[in-house]
Every structure is written in structure tokens, then in C-alpha cells.
Motif scaffolding. Structure first.
Motif, short mmCIF file in Angstrom:
data_model
loop_
_atom_site.label_atom_id
_atom_site.label_comp_id
_atom_site.label_asym_id
_atom_site.label_seq_id
_atom_site.Cartn_x
_atom_site.Cartn_y
_atom_site.Cartn_z
N ILE A 160 0.84 -1.20 0.00
CA ILE A 160 0.00 0.00 0.00
C ILE A 160 0.87 1.25 0.00
O ILE A 160 0.60 2.21 -0.71
CB ILE A 160 -0.90 0.01 1.25
CG1 ILE A 160 -1.92 -1.11 1.11
CG2 ILE A 160 -1.55 1.36 1.43
CD1 ILE A 160 -3.35 -0.70 1.28
N PHE A 200 0.91 4.20 -2.58
CA PHE A 200 0.57 5.53 -2.10
C PHE A 200 1.59 6.56 -2.58
O PHE A 200 1.23 7.67 -2.97
CB PHE A 200 0.53 5.54 -0.57
CG PHE A 200 0.41 6.91 0.02
CD1 PHE A 200 -0.73 7.66 -0.20
CD2 PHE A 200 1.43 7.46 0.76
CE1 PHE A 200 -0.85 8.93 0.32
CE2 PHE A 200 1.33 8.73 1.28
CZ PHE A 200 0.19 9.47 1.06
N SER A 208 -9.42 8.43 -6.51
CA SER A 208 -8.90 7.33 -5.70
C SER A 208 -10.00 6.51 -5.05
O SER A 208 -10.81 7.02 -4.30
CB SER A 208 -7.96 7.85 -4.61
OG SER A 208 -7.51 6.75 -3.84
N GLY A 247 -8.83 4.07 -3.39
CA GLY A 247 -7.81 3.36 -2.62
C GLY A 247 -7.90 3.59 -1.14
O GLY A 247 -7.11 3.03 -0.38
N ILE A 248 -8.86 4.40 -0.71
CA ILE A 248 -8.85 4.75 0.71
C ILE A 248 -9.51 3.67 1.56
O ILE A 248 -10.50 3.09 1.18
CB ILE A 248 -9.51 6.11 1.01
CG1 ILE A 248 -10.95 6.13 0.55
CG2 ILE A 248 -8.73 7.23 0.38
CD1 ILE A 248 -11.70 7.32 1.07
N GLY A 249 -8.89 3.44 2.70
CA GLY A 249 -9.40 2.42 3.63
C GLY A 249 -10.08 3.05 4.81
O GLY A 249 -9.97 2.56 5.93
N GLU A 250 -10.76 4.16 4.60
CA GLU A 250 -11.47 4.78 5.70
C GLU A 250 -12.74 5.44 5.19
O GLU A 250 -12.89 5.65 3.99
CB GLU A 250 -10.57 5.80 6.43
CG GLU A 250 -10.05 6.92 5.56
CD GLU A 250 -9.15 7.87 6.36
OE1 GLU A 250 -9.50 8.18 7.50
OE2 GLU A 250 -8.11 8.30 5.83
N PRO A 251 -13.67 5.75 6.10
CA PRO A 251 -14.93 6.36 5.67
C PRO A 251 -14.69 7.69 4.96
O PRO A 251 -13.75 8.41 5.28
CB PRO A 251 -15.68 6.57 6.97
CG PRO A 251 -15.11 5.58 7.93
CD PRO A 251 -13.66 5.48 7.56
N ASP A 252 -15.54 8.01 3.98
CA ASP A 252 -15.46 9.34 3.37
C ASP A 252 -16.26 10.35 4.20
O ASP A 252 -16.16 11.54 3.98
CB ASP A 252 -15.95 9.32 1.92
CG ASP A 252 -17.40 8.90 1.79
OD1 ASP A 252 -17.82 8.01 2.54
OD2 ASP A 252 -18.11 9.47 0.94
N PHE A 253 -17.04 9.85 5.15
CA PHE A 253 -17.78 10.75 6.05
C PHE A 253 -16.83 11.30 7.10
O PHE A 253 -15.89 10.63 7.51
CB PHE A 253 -18.89 9.99 6.76
CG PHE A 253 -19.88 9.35 5.83
CD1 PHE A 253 -20.85 10.12 5.21
CD2 PHE A 253 -19.82 7.99 5.57
CE1 PHE A 253 -21.77 9.53 4.34
CE2 PHE A 253 -20.74 7.40 4.70
CZ PHE A 253 -21.71 8.18 4.08
N TYR A 300 -6.05 -7.80 6.05
CA TYR A 300 -5.53 -6.49 6.43
C TYR A 300 -4.00 -6.54 6.44
O TYR A 300 -3.40 -7.47 6.93
CB TYR A 300 -6.08 -6.14 7.82
CG TYR A 300 -5.64 -4.80 8.35
CD1 TYR A 300 -5.70 -3.66 7.56
CD2 TYR A 300 -5.18 -4.69 9.65
CE1 TYR A 300 -5.31 -2.45 8.06
CE2 TYR A 300 -4.79 -3.47 10.16
CZ TYR A 300 -4.85 -2.35 9.36
OH TYR A 300 -4.46 -1.15 9.86
N VAL A 301 -3.39 -5.49 5.88
CA VAL A 301 -1.94 -5.50 5.63
C VAL A 301 -1.08 -5.69 6.89
O VAL A 301 0.05 -6.14 6.78
CB VAL A 301 -1.48 -4.19 4.95
CG1 VAL A 301 -2.08 -4.08 3.55
CG2 VAL A 301 -1.84 -2.98 5.77
N GLN A 326 -25.92 4.33 3.27
CA GLN A 326 -25.22 4.88 2.10
C GLN A 326 -24.23 3.87 1.52
O GLN A 326 -24.18 3.66 0.31
CB GLN A 326 -24.46 6.16 2.48
CG GLN A 326 -25.36 7.33 2.80
CD GLN A 326 -26.33 7.63 1.68
OE1 GLN A 326 -25.97 7.58 0.51
NE2 GLN A 326 -27.57 7.89 2.02
N ARG A 345 -8.42 -4.18 -4.91
CA ARG A 345 -9.37 -3.66 -3.92
C ARG A 345 -9.79 -2.26 -4.32
O ARG A 345 -8.95 -1.38 -4.51
CB ARG A 345 -8.76 -3.62 -2.53
CG ARG A 345 -9.82 -3.31 -1.45
CD ARG A 345 -9.23 -2.98 -0.11
NE ARG A 345 -8.68 -1.63 -0.08
CZ ARG A 345 -8.15 -1.05 1.00
NH1 ARG A 345 -8.10 -1.71 2.14
NH2 ARG A 345 -7.67 0.17 0.93
N SER A 379 -18.05 9.41 -3.08
CA SER A 379 -19.27 9.97 -3.66
C SER A 379 -19.65 9.23 -4.94
O SER A 379 -18.80 8.65 -5.61
CB SER A 379 -19.06 11.45 -3.99
OG SER A 379 -18.14 11.56 -5.06
#
Ligand code: PLP
Lengths: 400, 160
Positions: free
Chosen positions: A19, A23, A34, A36-42, A125-126, A294, A363, A369
Motif C-alpha cells: 500500500i 501511495f 482514488s 484506494g482509501i481504507g477509511e470512511p469518506d464521512f 488487512y496489511v 449509504q 481492492r 461519492s
């Protein structure tokens, strides 16, 4: 002389995260879309952020009990009992940590003697394999397969067992595959763990983001509570990655052992994050439900689009990741991702970053969005189209 | 809720084609759903949400509390509708409590709004009294916060 000679051998030998390599390239391309993100966009729901601000205003800037604020442990105890069906005592069986990351690290350090083997399923998970290595354990990976929707096949697990295996590390729903384990599968795994006297570490950080069917914690199955460390946190469901807060629950002796490592290495989790976590557990359910809805809709959309685009994509049952196959493109995962980034400016992560069984897959996160999901899907479709066309031409040329 | 409406309410600006993609429907079906929502009176219109602080439209806005006397036939409705028809009135609500109608009004200038209140609104038969409050500054407009977006540039584009 190079300073490298000072570095410990097992750290020198530790592979860099795939990763991070990726990155480094993506960060040169700010215009790329991207997934590629491993976190919420909220962002974290406001009432939770507000609780942290209030705590700061109140001057809550001290250390806390090593185990975490008792009020937080009480809330965790209630939450885990009501949502996961296992009851833990706030005073002795719960430890608040700096994310599931730290909880996992101190668990492995507290439990592994050099040379102990740890079974885990991959792609995963890495951090799993490196964390085991850093604790001087030996990782024993068990592949999960697309044909099983990346659920762990208990038979494969049983076959992978070897003498010296002490711990079984599970993660359902799984990052990066979205695989889950239903009650039947878990019962068989539980039986296996009991037969081989394994300790189970269950990382359930995506539990709330289970879209189909119920989430079952292996800790709730008969006979499993006393051999399971239940790890959970706030990063994903509550969109609190930056707060760095999570927890471990388990038998008092094991929590006490983790506490020993934790008190000397971390002291305690940040108090502001702990206050925010209390608010999250008390009043965060509606926000979690909204975000989950969502993710659920976006999942249905992006899975459909990937399949239309010519990528074989199973429906992830949980998490916010899809893990489509790139077989039709004729490319390896890493090549696919590099070309997609270069030719279409879309960043996704090669499956191999999550273990050898990730070859042939990528992945793509749907924590994004619709506008970006559409853009990414259109571009992937364009590239797959080109690759399939040129592959077909090559095949014809080879045949003639 | 109607899925088309649900998607619109999320506030992302999507074309019909994009909405069709997201919902797995045809573009024709999306258009039909939108037409029907309007026909049923569920969807009233398509006005954008402007930032009043950005100065794109120089208007003065006021909230006005109005006491009225209900009529024997039609109660508050007839008078409320009559008041609502003025262009200056952006929205009009019947309230519980110490006054009856709450109006959101706007005009080109303070004077324009004042004139509307003194010459139009308060002279209507049945309007007993008015209390006008001018809006000084807006912090949130129809769900949109009027602060710079959080600095998302710090978030790594790829993470585990
Ligand atoms: C499976 C899994 N476990 C643990 C973590 C780390 O979570 P935390 O933010 O609680 O350290 C992640 C984050 O990506 C994850 O995917």
C-alpha cells in the motif's frame, strides 16, 4: 558507514507494505480519482466531535486509567453485550487501546513466544503478517477464495494447521474482500479451535457494516468466550479513524497481560478520544445507521458497474470494499493498477498488497461519492475494454 | 421513500444518466419518476441553494411574526394563502405559540421589505400585528454549512 547496521534483523527483513509503495505514486497525482482509501469518506458525526471539543474545553487533558475511562468501559460492556451477545466486566475484561491496531499489536506481543505460529486467513488487512513477525511469531496464512465469496473454508483452515499453532486470527467482515462468516461456518471454526486448543483473536472492526444477514461474533458461541480476544473499534462504523481509538475484550488474565504491554508502551489512549467514544456509544447509532445505508447503496451500484465493465466482482457482504477479479484484462494485479493509474488516473490497490492469494484481484473502496464512483467505473470500463480488445487480437494473431 | 427523491436529497448534482446508473434504472424511468413526483406535488421545484453570504444576490431577508384573526370559514388558511402569494414571501408557516404565522421574506433592500410590511402586510384585514426581524448573517442554509469544507487534503489517497 550506513546507519542501516543499527536496524534489527527482523525489521530489515520485514517487507514494505504494498500500500505504501502505491501511495507514493498516487500522491504525485492529486488529480487521480482514488478508490484506494481504507477509511470512511464521512467525517465524524458532529455530536461526537462536539463531545471531544467539550472535553477539551473542560480541561480534560490528563492521562487516564491505563485500561481506559471506566465510563467508557461500561459503555463498551453494554454495547458488546447488546450487539454481539457476549458480556464482559468493565473492570477486568475490557482494555481501551489506540485503535484496533494497538489492541492487535499488544495482544500478539502478550501472547506469542518466539516461534509460536499464528493462523490467519488471507487476503487480509496489511498489518496481520508484519505484526505477527514483529512479535517473533510465525504467520501461517490460509487462502480464502473467490468461489467461496472469500469466506474462510473451515476445511482449508483444518488442512493448514501444523504443530506449534497457538493463535487463530480472524477478521469478518474482511478487509479487503468483504468476506463474512455465517454462524454455521463459525461453529465449525470454533470446534476446530477447541480441538486444537487455539486462542482466537477476532478483529470485528467492520461488524456494523454487515449488509446481508446477521453478524455473528465467534466469542458468543458456546465455549468460545474463554479462548477469544474480541477486538473492535470506532474507526469504521463511527467514522472516527483519526481519533485512534479501539478496544479489546476477553478473559481477565489475557486482558491483564495485554495491559502490562500497554501500560509500558502506550500508557493510555488519548482522553479526548475516549470522551468522544463515550458519546459515540451513547448516541451514535442513528449516524451509524445512516452511513451504513449509504455504503449499502453504493455497494450495490459499484458491484453492478464493475460486472458490467467486464470485471468479475462478487458482492461483498460487509465492509466498504469490493474485491473484483481482473482476470479478463489478462494482467497481473499490480500491472493492472499501475496501468489504470497511468492511463485513466484511477487509483485502486493491487490485491497482492493483502497477501499472495490477492493475485488476480484488486481492492476498490466504495467509501466515495457517486460522482467519483461513476467516474472511476467509466474509466475502468474503458481500460478493460481496450485490454480485452487487444487481448482478443493477440489471441487471433497467435492462432493464425 | 421514492429512490429517485432519496438520491436527489443527498445533494450530489447528478445528470439523469448518472442517476439512472446509480439506481439501476433507465433514463426514461428516471424522467418519468421526476415528472410524477412533480405531478403529485411532492417535488415542488429545482431552485439551487445559494450562499447568502457570498453576495451572488444582494437581498435582504427577514422573518416576520404575524398575528391574524382566523376567519369563520377557512380558519387561518385563507388569510395565510393570501399572504403567501406575495412575491416577497419566500415561505409561510402556521405556528403554535404566541403568534400565528411565521414568514420568511426577502427584498432588494431594507426599505423594500419595510415597505412590504407596512403598506401591504399590516394593512390586510385580519392581520392584527407584525414583528419583523432582519437576518444579519447566515451560518447554515438548508443543511449546508457556510464554512470552508474541512481540509480533506490531509487524508491519504491510499490507505490500508
Ligand atoms: C481489518 C482491520 N483491522 C484493523 C484496522 C485498524 O483499525 P484502527 O483504526 O482501529 O487501528 C483496520 C483499518 O483499516 C482494518 O481494516
Amino acid at each position: 558507514m550506513s546507519a542501516k547496521r543499527f536496524i534489527a534483523n527482523h525489521v530489515v527483513d520485514l517487507p514494505r507494505s504494498g500500500i505504501r509503495d502505491f501511495f507514493a505514486i498516487v500522491s504525485q497525482m492529486p488529480q487521480a480519482v482514488s478508490l484506494g482509501i481504507g477509511e470512511p469518506d464521512f467525517v465524524t458525526p458532529w455530536h461526537i466531535r462536539e463531545a471531544a471539543i467539550y472535553a477539551l474545553e473542560k480541561g480534560k487533558t490528563s492521562y487516564t486509567d491505563n485500561r481506559g475511562l471506566i465510563r467508557l468501559r461500561q459503555e463498551i460492556s453494554r454495547y458488546v453485550e447488546s450487539d454481539f451477545g457476549v458480556s464482559y466486566r468493565p473492570d477486568t475484561e475490557i482494555l481501551v487501546a489506540v485503535g484496533v491496531s494497538e489492541a492487535l499489536d499488544i495482544a500478539l506481543r502478550a501472547l506469542i513466544n518466539p516461534g509460536d505460529k499464528v493462523l490467519y486467513h488471507e487476503p487480509c488487512y496489511v498489518s496481520y503478517s508484519p505484526s505477527i513477525l514483529l512479535a517473533h511469531g510465525i504467520p501461517v496464512g490460509v487462502p480464502t477464495l473467490a468461489k467461496d465469496q472469500f469466506a474462510l473454508d473451515p476445511a482449508a483452515l483444518e488442512a493448514a494447521w501444523e504443530p506449534g499453532c497457538k493463535i487463530l486470527l480472524l477478521n469478518f467482515p474482511t478487509n479487503p474482500t468483504g468476506g463474512v462468516a455465517n454462524r454455521k461456518v463459525l461453529e465449525r471454526i470454533a470446534h476446530f479451535a477447541q480441538e486444537k486448543d487455539l486462542l482466537v483473536i477476532s478483529d470485528e472492526i467492520y461488524a456494523e457494516l454487515t449488509f446481508d444477514g446477521e453478524h455473528v461474533s465467534i466469542a458468543s458461541l458456546p465455549g468460545m468466550r474463554d479462548r477469544t480476544l474480541f477486538l473492535h473499534g470506532f474507526s469504521k462504523a463511527f467514522a472516527m479513524t483519526g481519533f485512534r481509538i479501539g478496544y479489546g475484550c476477553g478473559p481477565a488474565e489475557l486482558i491483564e497481560a495485554m495491559m502490562k504491554v500497554h501500560q509500558y508502551s502506550m500508557m493510555c489512549a488519548p482522553i479526548l478520544s475516549q470522551e468522544a467514544a463515550i458519546e459515540a456509544l451513547r448516541n451514535g447509532r442513528p449516524a451509524v445507521a445512516r452511513m451504513k445505508e449509504q455504503y449499502h447503496k453504493r455497494r450495490d451500484f459499484i458491484v453492478r458497474r464493475f460486472n458490467e465493465a467486464g470485471l468479475d466482482c462478487h458482492t461483498p457482504q460487509g465492509s466498504f470494499y469490493t474485491f473484483p477479479s481482473v482476470a479478463t484484462s489478462g494482467l497481473k494485479s499490480l500491472d493492472f493498477c499501475h496501468r489504470l493509474l497511468k492511463e485513466e488516473e484511477v487509483a485502486i490497490v493491487p490485491g497482492t498488497a493483502f497477501g499472495p492469494s490477492g493475485e488476480g484481484f484488486v481492492r476498490a473502496s466504495f467509501s466515495m461519492s457517486y460522482e467519483n464512483l461513476i467516474k472511476a467505473a467509466d474509466r475502468i470500463e474503458r481500460m478493460v475494454g481496450r485490454l480485452v480488445d487487444s487481448g482478443a487480437t493477440a489471441a487471433v494473431n497467435n492462432a493464425s | 421513500m421514492n429512490p429517485v427523491l432519496d438520491l436527489l436529497l443527498q445533494g450530489e448534482r447528478l445528470s439523469t444518466e448518472q442517476m439512472a446508473q446509480v439506481l439501476g434504472l433507465s433514463e426514461v424511468a428516471i424522467e418519468a419518476a421526476l415528472k410524477q413526483l412533480q405531478a403529485e406535488g411532492k417535488l415542488l421545484g429545482w431552485r439551487p441553494v445559494l450562499n447568502p453570504e457570498a453576495g451572488e444576490e444582494t437581498i435582504v431577508r427577514a422573518v416576520i411574526e404575524v398575528k391574524i384573526s382566523p376567519e369563520r370559514e377557512g380558519g387561518f388558511d385563507k388569510l395565510a394563502l393570501r399572504i403567501s402569494r406575495f412575491d416577497e414571501v419566500e415561505s409561510c408557516h402556521l405556528m403554535s405559540g404566541s403568534y400565528d404565522l411565521l414568514l420568511f421574506c426577502s427584498g432588494k433592500s431594507l426599505r423594500a421589505v419595510a415597505t412590504f410590511v407596512s403598506e401591504r402586510l399590516s394593512t390586510i384585514d385580519g392581520v392584527l400585528s407584525t414583528a419583523t426581524h432582519f437576518l444579519l448573517r447566515t451560518y447554515k442554509e438548508q443543511g449546508y454549512l457556510l464554512v470552508a469544507n474541512p481540509d480533506v487534503a490531509d487524508k491519504p489517497a491510499v490507505s490500508p
